[in-house]
Each structure stands twice: as structure tokens, then as C-alpha cells.
Enzyme design. Structure first.
Site, short mmCIF file in Angstrom:
data_model
loop_
_atom_site.label_atom_id
_atom_site.label_comp_id
_atom_site.label_asym_id
_atom_site.label_seq_id
_atom_site.Cartn_x
_atom_site.Cartn_y
_atom_site.Cartn_z
N ARG A 131 -13.50 -8.57 1.54
CA ARG A 131 -12.07 -8.46 1.42
C ARG A 131 -11.22 -9.70 1.83
NH1 ARG A 131 -9.67 -3.50 1.29
NH2 ARG A 131 -8.00 -4.34 1.02
N ARG A 173 0.87 -1.15 -0.01
CA ARG A 173 0.22 -0.04 -0.25
C ARG A 173 1.07 1.09 -0.08
NH1 ARG A 173 -5.27 1.50 3.62
NH2 ARG A 173 -6.13 0.01 1.78
N GLN A 198 -10.17 -3.83 -3.15
CA GLN A 198 -11.40 -3.56 -2.74
C GLN A 198 -12.46 -4.02 -3.84
OE1 GLN A 198 -12.12 -1.94 0.58
NE2 GLN A 198 -14.08 -2.49 -0.40
N CYS A 231 -16.31 1.78 0.57
CA CYS A 231 -14.88 0.65 1.02
C CYS A 231 -14.64 0.97 2.46
CB CYS A 231 -13.98 1.01 0.01
SG CYS A 231 -13.27 2.78 0.41
N HIS A 250 -7.39 0.67 -6.46
CA HIS A 250 -7.35 -0.07 -5.01
C HIS A 250 -8.25 -1.56 -5.56
CE1 HIS A 250 -7.83 -1.49 -1.24
NE2 HIS A 250 -8.65 -0.44 -0.51
N ASP A 279 -16.94 7.36 -1.53
CA ASP A 279 -15.76 7.14 -0.81
C ASP A 279 -15.71 8.54 -0.08
OD1 ASP A 279 -13.49 6.13 0.25
OD2 ASP A 279 -12.44 6.20 -1.54
#
Ligand code: CP
Ligand code: NVA
Length: 311
Positions: free
Chosen positions: A293, A109, A139, A265, A136, A225
Site C-alpha cells: 500500500r 475514505r 488496495q 486486504c 477500494h 474479505d
């Protein structure tokens, strides 16, 4: 005789896999999740080591990868910028050489997508993007699996993205092209999608709307988001003002398909990008989304390390 170099596959953005590979991965996810729910031990990755590198904060990504590799019989090592040489300027190429000689798979990440690409180019083992400024993918795999679990195939459906054209938005757009669904995006002026940065091929699955109500009309998934992603904190005040009319609320959910689901998310800011009524309401599947996830990433690690196990 020159030894044949094994082909190492990475998962750096959503379009690294084909539609057919996702069909396989979602099938594996379903099976792996069922094993987990039935307390059935499944250890195909025993003695394998996952290295997780975090240059940004995380709850879900760390937890799901660490729990996931352990549940598959392997183990995880956590590295962050603060207390490794990564934060002291060691070239990412050198880090990749060393880390990939001591592990079987790596999750990163970080900030720019070019960092994971440079790492992967010098890695002997598969590299997974655990979030960059641009994408991402893990996700979005979980989000799509959640939709399929509750509503069936996503092909031909419409996803409404409301808010910032960030890493999540870019990845939804790529997923629309790979899996054949529409993505309707509404962002405030000045925050529009940059198709090149999103890595799009112009397949006609993406439409942009000035008014968020137009974007959600008839949608099958409504999603959003945070207005300020990690790394953009200096813009927070300005973004709070600019995004004020892009909050997902009950009126937007009413304009969507009556069977529409809401996804986020997480972490979420109730009262900013979404009202509490929506995220805590009956159309919200955010907790299944977070749990998934774990399951999709177990399928992903199994695939990258072992290939197809039930062709
Ligand atoms: N959704 C997600 O990636 O959460 P974390 O930042 O907690 O990992
Ligand atoms: N867009 C958010 C997602 C966090 C999981 C960020 O990059 O901060």
C-alpha cells in the site's frame, strides 16, 4: 488572454487509469520501493500537503498515506467526521472548495461513491479514493503489484473472489477489465455482484459461480474479505449465518493452481472468511500486500502531482 486551467486528474475508481498507465505506475512503484529499502532519500513532493479525510476507521490507509507523503518530502493533515465540520452537515462541495485551496492533494475514505465524486467535482487538486462502499482502488493496486512482484504478469490469469460482493470485489472486477485477467466470483445467494454498481463494461472477464470450489479451481490468486464491511454492521448476525460456507480453507487452496497466492486486504477475521491455516500459511502474501500500500500510493501521489517523471 484567458489563463489555461490545468487538468486535474483524480483516482476515484480503478478504471480512471488505462492499462498503459498502470504499467508505468507499477514500474515507478518498483523503483520507489527500492529507494525506500536502500534508505535513499527521495523528496519530489517537498512542501506539498496531503489532506486525509476519514469518515470510517482505518489503520493501513492512514498509516500508508501519512508515511508515504512524508517519505516523499511532504506532510499530511488528518481530518475526521467527529471533530471537523464534515460531521455537522457542511456541504461536501463547500468542504472541497476550502480544503483544496489549502492543500495539494486529498485522500478521502467515506460511504457512498457519490461523495468522493461530488468532492472531486469541486476540488482544485487531485482527489484519491481511500475506500468507499463501492470501491477500494488503492488496495487493488497494491494487491496486483504484490502478485506481479512474486509471480509476474497478471494478464490472462484468474482471480477467485470468495465471499461478499463488496468494494474489494467490485474493484477486482474493474481491474480484470482494465488489465485483462479473469475474475471468478462466488457469493452466497442474495449477495451477488451488481454489474452496474461495480461499474463493469461486460468485457467477458467476469464469471459467477454458485459453488466456491468451482470458483477457485485452477485460480492464480484466491482472495476474500470480511463478511461485514464498515457501514453494514447491523447485518452482522445474518451475514455470519449466510456466509458460513464461503470460508477460504486449505481444501480451496488445494483446488487452486499449486502456485496460487492468497491475498486479503486486512483486517481479517480468522475462523470467519478465512482459516488461520490459510492466512498464516505458506501461500499467504498478506504482509507484503499490506506493505505495498505504501509503495503504490507513493507512486500514485507522485503521478497525480508531477505526471510522468521518467517518460
Ligand atoms: N486494507 C485497508 O484499507 O485497511 P484499513 O481499513 O486499516 O485502512
Ligand atoms: N470491505 C472492507 C474493507 C476494509 C479495508 C470494508 O469496507 O469494511
Amino acid at each position: 488572454m484567458t489563463p489555461v486551467k490545468p487538468v486535474v486528474r483524480h483516482y476515484l475508481q480503478f478504471n480512471d487509469f488505462t492499462r498503459e498507465e498502470y504499467a508505468y505506475l507499477f514500474g515507478r512503484t518498483r523503483w520507489i520501493k527500492a529507494q525506500f529499502k536502500a534508505y535513499q532519500r527521495y523528496w519530489p513532493l517537498s512542501d506539498r500537503t496531503l489532506v486525509m479525510i476519514f469518515e470510517k476507521a482505518s489503520t493501513r490507509t492512514r498509516l500508508s498515506f501519512e508515511a508515504g507523503i512524508q517519505q516523499l518530502g511532504g506532510s499530511a493533515i488528518y481530518l475526521n467526521t467527529r471533530d471537523s465540520q464534515l460531521g455537522r452537515g457542511e456541504p461536501i462541495e463547500d468542504a472541497a472548495q476550502v480544503i483544496s485551496r489549502m492543500s495539494d492533494i486529498v485522500m478521502i475514505r467515506t460511504f457512498e461513491q457519490t461523495i468522493v465524486e461530488r468532492f472531486a467535482a469541486h476540488s482544485r487538486v487531485p482527489v484519491i479514493n481511500g475506500l468507499t462502499n463501492e470501491y477500494h482502488p488503492c488496495q487493488i493496486m497494491a494487491d496486483i503489484f504484490t502478485y506481479i512482484e512474486h509471480r509476474g504478469s497478471i494478464e490472462g490469469k484468474t482471480v477467485a473472489w470468495i465471499g461478499d460482493s463488496n468494494n474489494m470485489c467490485n474493484t477486482w472486477l474493474q481491474a480484470g477489465e482494465v488489465l485483462g485477467f479473469n475474475v471468478h466470483v462466488s457469493t452466497p445467494p442474495g449477495y451477488e455482484v451488481e454489474p452496474e454498481r461495480a461499474g463493469l463494461h461486460g468485457t467477458g472477464h467476469f464469471r459467477q459461480f454458485a459453488d466456491p470450489m468451482d470458483a477457485v479451481r485452477g485460480a492464480d490468486i484466491v482472495t476474500t474479505d470480511v463478511w461485514t464491511s464498515m457501514g453494514f454492521e447491523a447485518e452482522n448476525e445474518e451475514r455470519l449465518r449466510d456466509f458460513a460456507d464461503w470460508q477460504v480453507d486449505a481444501d480451496m487452496m488445494k483446488a487452486a493452481n499449486p502456485e496460487a497466492i492468497f491475498l486479503h486486504c486486512l483486517p481479517a477475521h480468522r475462523g470467519e472468511e478465512v482459516t488461520a491455516e490459510v492466512i498464516d500459511g505458506p501461500q499467504s502474501f498478506v504482509w507484503d500486500e499490506a506493505e505495498n500500500r505504501l509503495h503504490v500510493q507513493k507512486a500514485l501521489m507522485e503521478f497525480l502531482l508531477l505526471g510522468r517523471v521518467n517518460p
